[in-house]
Design a protein around this motif. Structure first.
Motif, mmCIF file in Angstrom:
data_model
loop_
_atom_site.group_PDB
_atom_site.id
_atom_site.type_symbol
_atom_site.label_atom_id
_atom_site.label_comp_id
_atom_site.label_asym_id
_atom_site.label_seq_id
_atom_site.Cartn_x
_atom_site.Cartn_y
_atom_site.Cartn_z
ATOM 1 N N PRO A 475 0.843 -1.215 0.000
ATOM 2 C CA PRO A 475 0.000 0.000 0.000
ATOM 3 C C PRO A 475 0.873 1.258 0.000
ATOM 4 N N PRO A 476 0.386 2.315 -0.611
ATOM 5 C CA PRO A 476 1.150 3.564 -0.584
ATOM 6 C C PRO A 476 1.204 4.133 0.841
ATOM 7 N N ARG A 477 2.219 4.916 1.062
ATOM 8 C CA ARG A 477 2.371 5.560 2.361
ATOM 9 C C ARG A 477 2.401 7.083 2.167
ATOM 10 N N TRP A 478 1.876 7.783 3.146
ATOM 11 C CA TRP A 478 1.930 9.250 3.092
ATOM 12 C C TRP A 478 2.035 9.789 4.507
ATOM 13 N N GLN A 479 2.536 10.971 4.592
ATOM 14 C CA GLN A 479 2.555 11.691 5.859
ATOM 15 C C GLN A 479 2.827 13.176 5.604
ATOM 16 N N LEU A 480 2.432 14.001 6.577
ATOM 17 C CA LEU A 480 2.668 15.445 6.545
ATOM 18 C C LEU A 480 3.742 15.782 7.573
ATOM 19 N N SER A 481 4.828 16.360 7.092
ATOM 20 C CA SER A 481 5.993 16.599 7.946
ATOM 21 C C SER A 481 6.284 18.101 8.049
ATOM 22 N N PRO A 482 6.091 18.701 9.226
ATOM 23 C CA PRO A 482 6.492 20.113 9.382
ATOM 24 C C PRO A 482 8.013 20.236 9.450
ATOM 25 N N HIS A 483 8.513 21.397 9.063
ATOM 26 C CA HIS A 483 9.958 21.589 9.109
ATOM 27 C C HIS A 483 10.291 23.078 9.257
ATOM 28 N N LEU A 484 11.515 23.325 9.677
ATOM 29 C CA LEU A 484 12.034 24.686 9.841
ATOM 30 C C LEU A 484 13.371 24.785 9.127
ATOM 31 N N ASP A 485 13.502 25.784 8.236
ATOM 32 C CA ASP A 485 14.749 26.010 7.509
ATOM 33 C C ASP A 485 15.461 27.234 8.074
ATOM 34 N N THR A 486 16.753 27.127 8.230
ATOM 35 C CA THR A 486 17.611 28.299 8.435
ATOM 36 C C THR A 486 18.514 28.398 7.209
ATOM 37 N N LEU A 487 18.667 29.595 6.650
ATOM 38 C CA LEU A 487 19.359 29.683 5.373
ATOM 39 C C LEU A 487 20.153 30.973 5.267
ATOM 40 N N VAL A 488 21.123 30.943 4.367
ATOM 41 C CA VAL A 488 21.855 32.134 3.927
ATOM 42 C C VAL A 488 21.738 32.173 2.409
ATOM 43 N N ARG A 489 21.760 33.399 1.869
ATOM 44 C CA ARG A 489 21.524 33.546 0.433
ATOM 45 C C ARG A 489 22.355 34.701 -0.105
ATOM 46 N N ALA A 490 22.782 34.558 -1.352
ATOM 47 C CA ALA A 490 23.517 35.622 -2.052
ATOM 48 C C ALA A 490 22.876 35.834 -3.413
ATOM 49 N N ASP A 491 22.655 37.123 -3.771
ATOM 50 C CA ASP A 491 22.082 37.490 -5.071
ATOM 51 C C ASP A 491 23.038 38.412 -5.810
ATOM 52 N N VAL A 492 23.024 38.317 -7.137
ATOM 53 C CA VAL A 492 23.781 39.237 -7.981
ATOM 54 C C VAL A 492 22.852 39.710 -9.088
ATOM 55 N N ARG A 493 23.012 40.988 -9.526
ATOM 56 C CA ARG A 493 22.155 41.579 -10.546
ATOM 57 C C ARG A 493 22.969 41.855 -11.810
ATOM 58 N N PRO A 494 22.972 40.968 -12.784
ATOM 59 C CA PRO A 494 23.736 41.234 -14.017
ATOM 60 C C PRO A 494 23.100 42.324 -14.873
ATOM 61 N N THR A 495 21.758 42.462 -14.841
ATOM 62 C CA THR A 495 21.062 43.510 -15.585
ATOM 63 C C THR A 495 19.941 44.042 -14.709
ATOM 64 N N ARG A 496 19.388 45.171 -15.109
ATOM 65 C CA ARG A 496 18.334 45.801 -14.333
ATOM 66 C C ARG A 496 17.122 44.893 -14.183
ATOM 67 N N GLY A 497 16.666 44.683 -12.952
ATOM 68 C CA GLY A 497 15.465 43.922 -12.665
ATOM 69 C C GLY A 497 15.682 42.421 -12.601
ATOM 70 N N PHE A 498 16.727 41.898 -13.246
ATOM 71 C CA PHE A 498 16.991 40.457 -13.282
ATOM 72 C C PHE A 498 18.042 40.120 -12.235
ATOM 73 N N PHE A 499 17.910 38.965 -11.580
ATOM 74 C CA PHE A 499 18.901 38.565 -10.588
ATOM 75 C C PHE A 499 19.126 37.067 -10.635
ATOM 76 N N LEU A 500 20.313 36.669 -10.198
ATOM 77 C CA LEU A 500 20.683 35.270 -9.998
ATOM 78 C C LEU A 500 20.980 35.074 -8.523
ATOM 79 N N GLY A 501 20.609 33.905 -7.998
ATOM 80 C CA GLY A 501 20.804 33.685 -6.582
ATOM 81 C C GLY A 501 21.254 32.275 -6.251
ATOM 82 N N VAL A 502 21.881 32.141 -5.107
ATOM 83 C CA VAL A 502 22.257 30.843 -4.564
ATOM 84 C C VAL A 502 21.972 30.873 -3.074
ATOM 85 N N GLU A 503 21.407 29.781 -2.563
ATOM 86 C CA GLU A 503 21.127 29.727 -1.138
ATOM 87 C C GLU A 503 21.440 28.334 -0.606
#
Length: 537
Positions: A475-503
């Motif tokens: 039989p299939p299995r399912w469950q609902l799992s709560p979670h908490l993320d802590t993160l750091v992120r860096a963005d760069v803007r090569p052109t106006r309005g557009f951005f690239l990011g990594v986190e």
């Protein structure tokens, strides 16, 4: 738009001017305003700055700054000799009376020797409908008006920037009396010929001063007008009509969103039979730096650095303007609706600087929001791909894709994210298919470093796991799992309005474990990472 009262000498009645009539009034004022400056004309100015009014009134911060800035522009650009300009700092009523009486005596001597003269009286401080408030003493409006209009000068100009309140912190909790307004008796008694009055606000309004400008709105824009921003004709001269129109328009625009409410500067005058009164000659004075403003936008010139005081504000729509400034180093900001340009500018003596060639750096909308300027929010939509260590046993890695909507405010950036992850594991002839759908919301604190942004924060969410089996009946299995993320992120803007990011970050999940014994739970902490791209607006 400001409303104004215009009286034409000869017994004509006053005309009330609305938005459509104000431009015509400016043209008429230019034709009627007082005697032009020439080599034989003497110019006198009494500039009064009163920080303290009555005991129950808030202390103003910049009344003295208003008078000093006006003095500088009158002396450097307006043909006012330094010895003919008197600045009174926090005087009482008697000192103002004495100073104006002595100045009028000097003017009478000029007239006796057939020399024409101009008198300008300026007041920045508290006032009500009856009198000026000078450190606990009162100078009735009627008396000041009579001392000015009764001068022997050929042209007399009275400018009243009467503040009953300051910015938000100086308005809150203050009980306001009737603010200063031009008195109605002028309608019945008439105006003396050769006399003009300018007021920073109309009846029922409160003049205001600004911490950002470090001065009152009206005087700040009046000084900018006299430095060349009001030179509509491009002849290097600023007339009374041009200066008033510019200061009135900019004061209205600057006070639309203030707690004190919109200010509508007003004027009354009767300058019949004279040509245009030139207040300053910014285009004909040597030793000043010329700064040309050609591109549209709202310009702020700050002294030396980004945090320096604003020395000039100019709004350019279609017509290019030239500002004349003292030589020195300025930090210039050019505001557009969705971004801010910034550049250091060195203005040398008699040097012409074209801001179109300035080394501008761009502050995008989200950065502008975080700096507390312009709009209060901006948005971003982005797509991300990545994954992390599996939360369920047996799945070493789970690739994922997500769509994220972000809201930038001055304090925090808020994120909402929808993620889909899918993984397949084959072991001992059994294929296990895992689909995970997650919803998350969180907040980040963003730090802008030029074209880069660094941020850190948390996200709270829940993942719906759906696990199915192939190769045997299960039989299939399912469950609902709560979670908490802590993160750091860096963005760069090569052109106006557009951005690239990594986190990257860590995810703490709550997972139920089924076994032949009693069910249990565990809280694995797993690493996650993602790469993304998006657009801001």
């Amino acid at each position: 738009m400001p409303r104004a009262r215009l009286r034409v000498a000869g017994g004509g009645r006053a005309l009330s001017l609305g938005a459509r009539g104000l431009a015509a009034a400016g043209m008429l004022l230019a034709l009627l305003a007082a005697t032009p400056s020439h080599a034989g004309e003497s110019r006198y100015a009494l500039l009064i700055g009163a920080h303290r009014g009555n005991a129950d009134e808030p202390v103003l911060r910049y009344a003295g700054s208003d008078t000093e800035r006006l003095r500088d522009v009158l002396v450097s650009l307006g043909d006012f000799l330094p010895e003919n300009v008197l600045v009174l700092a926090d005087p009482n009523a008697d000192r103002v009376r004495t100073a104006l009486a002595r100045m009028n005596a000097r003017i009478r001597e000029e007239v006796a020797h057939d020399r024409s003269s101009v008198l300008l009286v300026f007041y920045s401080g508290h006032a009500d409908a009856e009198s000026l408030h000078l450190g606990g003493t009162l100078l009735p409006w009627e008396e000041l008006r009579n001392l000015t209009s009764g001068s022997a000068a050929a042209a007399r100009l009275l400018v009243v920037d009467a503040c009953r309140s300051g910015q938000a912190t100086r308005v809150k909790g203050t009980r306001l009396a009737a603010p200063f307004a031009l008195p109605p008796d002028v309608e019945t008694r008439g105006m003396p010929e050769g006399f003009a009055i300018l007021s920073s606000s109309s009846a029922g309004e409160n003049a205001q001063e600004s911490d950002a400008l470090q001065g009152s709105f009206f005087t700040h824009h009046l000084v900018a007008a006299l430095r060349g921003m009001a030179d509509h004709g491009g002849d290097g001269l600023v007339s009374l009509a041009e200066a008033y129109q510019y200061a009135a328009d900019r004061t209205v625009a600057s006070t639309v969103a203030t707690m004190g409410g919109v200010q509508h500067p007003t004027y009354l005058y009767d300058l019949k039979g004279r040509s245009e009164l030139v207040l300053t000659r910014p285009g004909r004075v040597r030793g000043l730096a010329s700064v040309r403003l050609a591109e549209p936008g709202q310009y702020f010139f700050r002294k030396e650095r980004r945090e320096g005081p604003v020395v000039l504000e100019a709004n350019i729509s279609r017509e290019a303007r030239t500002a004349r400034l003292m030589p020195g180093r300025y930090f210039v900001q050019r505001r557009l609706p969705d971004r801010l340009y910034e550049a250091p500018v060195q203005a040398g003596g008699e040097q012409s600087v074209d801001l179109s060639a300035a080394p501008w750096s761009v502050v995008e909308l989200d950065q502008l929001v975080r700096k507390g300027g312009g709009p209060s929010t901006s948005y971003a939509l982005s797509v991300w791909g990545g994954g992390g260590s599996g939360v369920l046993e047996g799945f070493p890695f789970t690739p994922a894709a997500s769509v994220q909507l972000s809201l930038d405010t001055a304090a925090l950036t808020l994120d909402a994210q929808v993620e889909l992850a899918r993984s397949v594991l084959v072991s001992e002839g059994l294929e296990r298919q895992l689909t995970a759908t997650a919803l998350r919301a969180g907040a980040r604190k963003v730090f802008d470093l030029g074209a880069f942004s660094l941020s850190g924060g948390v996200r709270l969410g829940a993942t719906y796991f759906d696990q199915r089996f192939s190769g045997r009946l299960a039989p299939p299995r399912w469950q609902l799992s709560p979670h908490l993320d802590t993160l750091v992120r860096a963005d760069v803007r090569p052109t106006r309005g557009f951005f690239l990011g990594v986190e990257a970050g860590l995810r703490a999940s709550y997972v139920r474990v089924s076994s032949e014994q009693a069910p249990s739970a565990r809280t694995p902490v797993t690493p996650v990472f993602a790469l993304g791209a998006g657009m801001r607006w």
